[in-house]
Write a protein that holds these residues in place. Structure first.
Motif, PDB file in Angstrom:
ATOM      1  N   MET A  67       0.836  -1.202   0.000  1.00 48.72           N
ATOM      2  CA  MET A  67       0.000   0.000   0.000  1.00 48.72           C
ATOM      3  C   MET A  67       0.869   1.249   0.000  1.00 48.72           C
ATOM      4  N   CYS A  68       1.920   1.239   0.813  1.00 45.96           N
ATOM      5  CA  CYS A  68       2.835   2.384   0.876  1.00 45.96           C
ATOM      6  C   CYS A  68       3.534   2.578  -0.468  1.00 45.96           C
ATOM      7  N   LEU A  69       3.953   1.472  -1.082  1.00 45.84           N
ATOM      8  CA  LEU A  69       4.588   1.556  -2.393  1.00 45.84           C
ATOM      9  C   LEU A  69       3.635   2.182  -3.409  1.00 45.84           C
ATOM     10  N   PHE A  70       2.377   1.771  -3.376  1.00 45.79           N
ATOM     11  CA  PHE A  70       1.382   2.318  -4.294  1.00 45.79           C
ATOM     12  C   PHE A  70       1.255   3.833  -4.120  1.00 45.79           C
ATOM     13  N   VAL A  71       1.172   4.298  -2.872  1.00 47.50           N
ATOM     14  CA  VAL A  71       1.006   5.727  -2.606  1.00 47.50           C
ATOM     15  C   VAL A  71       2.193   6.532  -3.126  1.00 47.50           C
ATOM     16  N   VAL A  72       3.408   6.105  -2.802  1.00 50.43           N
ATOM     17  CA  VAL A  72       4.578   6.905  -3.194  1.00 50.43           C
ATOM     18  C   VAL A  72       4.768   6.903  -4.716  1.00 50.43           C
ATOM     19  N   VAL A  73       4.471   5.788  -5.367  1.00 51.60           N
ATOM     20  CA  VAL A  73       4.626   5.737  -6.818  1.00 51.60           C
ATOM     21  C   VAL A  73       3.538   6.563  -7.514  1.00 51.60           C
TER      22      VAL A  73
END
Length: 412
Positions: free
Chosen positions: A9-15
């Motif tokens: 989820m964090c990866l999705f947000v930052v990307v």
């Protein structure tokens, strides 16, 4: 029910934040840098409290993987150094180096008249290059407890495009008009277009038929490991001679750059290996997201205090860059617009140097393909070489040197 953000989820947000930056940059034809948009989004999230300050670490893009990525990326960049191309464009190389020398000297002697010496030391490498130089200086400042300087290094990298893009666009259009006038008068020279020719011994450590994603990465990691061992050995040797000399040892990433170039010449590693491994995009993503994570220490109160040193570094540095490149360019027979344009690549590097040249050529060509190819063949080799010398090579070397010159406030 409270939802805990998982790593994916964090990866999705930052990307997504990085993607929005790219979209805005494309919509504005690179006038608004993508990193600026992404930085605004991250800062808004950090300050608004709706984005965890450790979101980059949660996305598994923190210091450990970012450090490894830098070693791989810098070694990869070293493989892009073609001795034949640098010799062909030797005038461009001299002008680009002279421009950065002018930037560094003017900042060193004039900058401290307007702001703190540490601000000058921190800001010079990021201004002369790209993401790696910014990370090196930010980490060096952070290790010494200077959080404001660590943030400043990132901010200079983020905002410098606002100066570089419009100035370069004006210079390239002026140079393009001159070239078209020469062609109309029958006085234009034919330019070579093979700007990305590779050199080497013809030897391949790994035969072509066995080259895979893993073998490419393994070869790059081998060269980076040898560079790291050499850095450790050099520090030990200097410490044996005189403990005070350790601070003047070459930064490991500088050695990676040198070793990458040598390895590519002898076929130990291929040219552009991380591109061939299909890993280049992810490496860049890791480093860019890592930069945004380093902004989590910035506070609303800190930014007004950094405006003055950032303005001083950018203004004084760009003046030194342009003056020196114009003087040396005139001596070597380059026009002032071309000399300034290739030295300004220090403020953004690749791919903006290609995009800006492409847009200027298209605007002047008016849809005529021959005219477009004519302009690109004359201006693009210089712009690519300029960006390579400034961002890829010199900025990393400067960062390696300047990271040893920071002085903790308590020691001043």
């Amino acid at each position: 029910m409270e939802v805990t953000l998982t790593p994916i989820m964090c990866l999705f947000v930052v990307v997504v934040f990085m993607s929005i930056g790219d979209i805005v940059s494309m919509k504005t034809k690179a006038f608004v840098p993508s990193v600026f948009v992404a930085a605004v989004l991250f800062l808004a999230g950090y300050w608004g409290g709706w984005l965890p300050k450790d979101i980059v670490d949660r996305a598994q893009m923190g210091a450990p993987i970012a450090t490894v990525s830098m070693y791989l990326l810098i070694t990869h960049m070293g493989t892009m150094m073609s001795v034949r191309e640098l010799c062909r464009e030797w005038k461009t190389v001299v002008i680009a180096v002279a421009g950065l020398a002018g930037m560094a000297l003017l900042l060193w002697y004039v900058g401290p008249l307007f702001t703190d010496r540490n601000a000058i030391v921190t800001g010079t490498p990021p201004l002369s290059g790209g993401v790696v130089a910014a990370i090196i200086m930010s980490k060096a400042a952070g290790d010494l407890g200077m959080k404001d300087m660590a943030v400043m290094a990132m901010l200079i990298y983020i905002v410098q495009g606002f100066v570089g893009y419009p100035l370069t666009a004006l210079c390239l259009k002026s140079e393009g008009k001159r070239l078209l006038k020469l062609r109309a008068e029958g006085r234009a020279e034919t330019a070579r277009s093979d700007v990305d020719a590779a050199t080497g011994s013809g030897f391949h450590l790994v035969p072509l038929k066995y080259q895979t994603t893993y073998t490419h990465i393994a070869c790059v990691a081998l060269v980076a490991s040898l560079a790291d061992l050499s850095s450790i050995g050099l520090k030990s040797f200097l410490a044996y001679l005189n403990p005070e000399w350790v601070r003047y040892s070459l930064h490991p990433l500088v050695i990676c750059l040198i070793f990458g170039a040598i390895a590519a010449e002898f076929g130990i590693v291929e040219r552009r290996p991380m591109n061939k491994a299909g890993a280049m995009g992810y490496l860049i993503t890791i480093l860019m997201v890592f930069i945004m994570g380093m902004l989590n220490s910035a506070t609303p109160e800190m930014l007004p205090q950094l405006v003055r040193p950032i303005v001083v570094v950018v203004v004084v540095g760009v003046v030194g860059l342009l003056v020196a490149s114009c003087i040396v360019g005139a001596v070597l027979g380059y026009t002032l617009p071309m000399a300034m344009a290739l030295s300004l690549t220090a403020l953004y590097g690749f791919p903006p140097n290609y995009v800006l040249t492409d847009e200027a050529s298209k605007a002047l060509a008016g849809g005529d393909e021959d005219t477009y190819n004519f302009l690109m063949s004359h201006m693009l080799p210089k712009m690519l070489t300029g960006g390579f010398i400034t961002v890829t090579i010199t900025s990393v070397i400067l960062a390696g040197i300047y990271s040893t010159l920071l002085v903790p406030p308590a020691a001043m």
